[in-house]
Design an enzyme around this catalytic site. Structure first.
Site, PDB file in Angstrom:
ATOM      1  CG  ASN A  93     104.005  24.203  -7.187  1.00 13.44           C
ATOM      2  OD1 ASN A  93     105.056  23.717  -7.593  1.00 13.44           O
ATOM      3  ND2 ASN A  93     103.162  24.840  -7.992  1.00 13.44           N
ATOM      4  CE  LYS A 152      90.606  20.351  -3.292  1.00 10.58           C
ATOM      5  NZ  LYS A 152      91.253  21.403  -2.498  1.00 10.58           N
ATOM      6  CE  LYS A 154      90.703  32.634  -3.278  1.00  5.27           C
ATOM      7  NZ  LYS A 154      90.201  33.387  -2.137  1.00  5.27           N
ATOM      8  N   GLY A 155      90.868  26.398  -5.939  1.00 10.32           N
ATOM      9  CA  GLY A 155      90.635  24.947  -5.850  1.00 10.32           C
ATOM     10  C   GLY A 155      90.652  24.247  -7.195  1.00 10.32           C
ATOM     11  CB  ILE A 156      90.101  25.421 -10.650  1.00 10.30           C
ATOM     12  CG1 ILE A 156      88.719  25.871 -10.163  1.00 10.30           C
ATOM     13  CG2 ILE A 156      90.049  24.846 -12.055  1.00 10.30           C
ATOM     14  CD1 ILE A 156      87.667  24.797 -10.078  1.00 10.30           C
ATOM     15  CB  SER A 175      96.319  20.861  -1.769  1.00 13.24           C
ATOM     16  OG  SER A 175      96.703  21.848  -2.700  1.00 13.24           O
ATOM     17  CB  ALA A 176      93.788  21.503  -6.669  1.00 13.81           C
ATOM     18  CB  SER A 177      98.780  23.156  -5.048  1.00 11.14           C
ATOM     19  OG  SER A 177     100.059  23.605  -5.428  1.00 11.14           O
ATOM     20  CG  ASP A 219      92.138  23.927   0.154  1.00  9.66           C
ATOM     21  OD1 ASP A 219      92.633  23.349  -0.829  1.00  9.66           O
ATOM     22  OD2 ASP A 219      91.912  25.155   0.182  1.00  9.66           O
ATOM     23  CG  LEU A 220      98.643  24.550   0.688  1.00  9.28           C
ATOM     24  CD1 LEU A 220      99.242  24.331   2.070  1.00  9.28           C
ATOM     25  CD2 LEU A 220      99.631  24.061  -0.378  1.00  9.28           C
ATOM     26  CG  ASP A 221      95.381  29.126  -2.462  1.00 12.25           C
ATOM     27  OD1 ASP A 221      95.684  30.082  -1.717  1.00 12.25           O
ATOM     28  OD2 ASP A 221      94.825  29.269  -3.557  1.00 12.25           O
ATOM     29  NE  ARG A 238     100.736  24.111 -12.313  1.00 17.88           N
ATOM     30  CZ  ARG A 238     101.808  23.343 -12.095  1.00 17.88           C
ATOM     31  NH1 ARG A 238     102.580  22.996 -13.100  1.00 17.88           N
ATOM     32  NH2 ARG A 238     102.106  22.932 -10.874  1.00 17.88           N
ATOM     33  CD  GLU A 263      88.512  23.087  -0.280  1.00 21.00           C
ATOM     34  OE1 GLU A 263      88.423  24.294  -0.504  1.00 21.00           O
ATOM     35  OE2 GLU A 263      89.267  22.349  -0.920  1.00 21.00           O
ATOM     36  CG  ASP A 264      89.967  28.536   0.172  1.00 22.88           C
ATOM     37  OD1 ASP A 264      90.279  27.364  -0.136  1.00 22.88           O
ATOM     38  OD2 ASP A 264      90.365  29.537  -0.461  1.00 22.88           O
ATOM     39  CB  THR A 294      99.543  30.231  -2.278  1.00 24.40           C
ATOM     40  OG1 THR A 294      98.547  29.262  -1.962  1.00 24.40           O
ATOM     41  CG2 THR A 294     100.793  29.937  -1.490  1.00 24.40           C
TER      42      THR A 294
END
Ligand code: B16
Ligand code: MG
Length: 216
Positions: free
Chosen positions: A119, A146, A46-48, A115-117, A10-12, A50, A170-171, A18
């Site tokens: 960006n 997710k 988190k993980g949701i 990632s869900a992002s 996962d990223l963020d 935009r 994952e966080d 971020t």
């Protein structure tokens, strides 16, 4: 039991932090709509993705908007967010992430982002981690958010490995659920209480190494 062949990150909250930028941008939007948005509210996002994050925020603020207005608001928040992340550099990589990616690559593990992002690509380039990834699955590629496992299953598919041979880092609670639903092993980053479904919980990637991966 399948041998571990790949890691999906996962990223963020795992590779970079971020969440603070997302928080500031959502708060600015909420305040513009005349309600407040707290750090506790931000935790729930988190993980949701935009679009779903905006729906939740408008709900909490009891504000009704048409779908066209929602698109504009999400775009506005993203403009502020992109401005905030534009100054990110390799210094913003979370402790232990670079070392772990280097060790995994040297040991022949395949590596993907999940990632869900939307960006994610910009951020991986800015912090110079992009070179470690064999595949990038982000918010531009997936249709389901997710805890749906789509983001991680797509990662396994792109890496050409079975889900059972993947470990996800994952966080977010929703992310741990997603990885489990996909039949993968999960290392939770954060508190054992919040991420109880994970196979192992650590406070950050600085606590991870290849031996712990093999022991999962
Ligand atoms: P964007 P992750 C997620 O990243 C964030 O945790 C979440 O707060 C954010 O809403 C989502 O990305 C979408 O981000 O607006 O940049 O497309 O944890 O899945 O890497
Ligand atoms: Mg995350």
């Amino acid at each position: 039991m399948a041998d571990i062949k790949a890691c999906i990150f996962d990223l963020d909250g795992v590779l970079v932090d971020t969440a603070g930028f997302h928080y500031r941008a959502w708060k600015k939007l909420a305040n513009r709509l005349n309600f407040d948005f707290t750090i506790q509210d931000n935790e729930k996002l988190k993980g949701i993705n935009r679009k779903e994050s905006l729906e939740l925020i408008l709900d909490w603020g009891k504000v009704f908007k048409t779908s066209y207005e929602k698109q504009e608001l999400a775009q506005l928040k993203n403009t502020w967010y992109v401005e905030m992340i534009s100054g990110m550099t390799p210094v913003d990589v979370l402790p232990g992430a670079l070392r772990l990616l280097q060790e995994l690559k040297a040991a022949g593990y395949k590596i993907a982002l999940g990632s869900a992002s939307k960006n994610a690509g910009i951020i991986l380039n800015k912090v110079e981690l992009i070179r470690y990834f064999n595949a990038v699955v982000d918010g531009n590629v997936v249709t389901e958010s997710k805890p749906d496992p789509q983001v991680f299953l797509k990662g396994a598919e792109m890496l050409q490995v079975s889900p059972a041979s993947c470990v996800v880092f994952e966080d977010a609670f929703a992310g741990v659920e997603a990885a489990k639903a996909g039949g993968m092993k999960v290392v939770g980053i954060g508190s054992t209480k919040a991420l109880a479904a994970a196979d192992l919980v650590i406070s950050g990637l600085h606590e991870m190494n290849i031996q712990k991966l093999r022991d999962l």
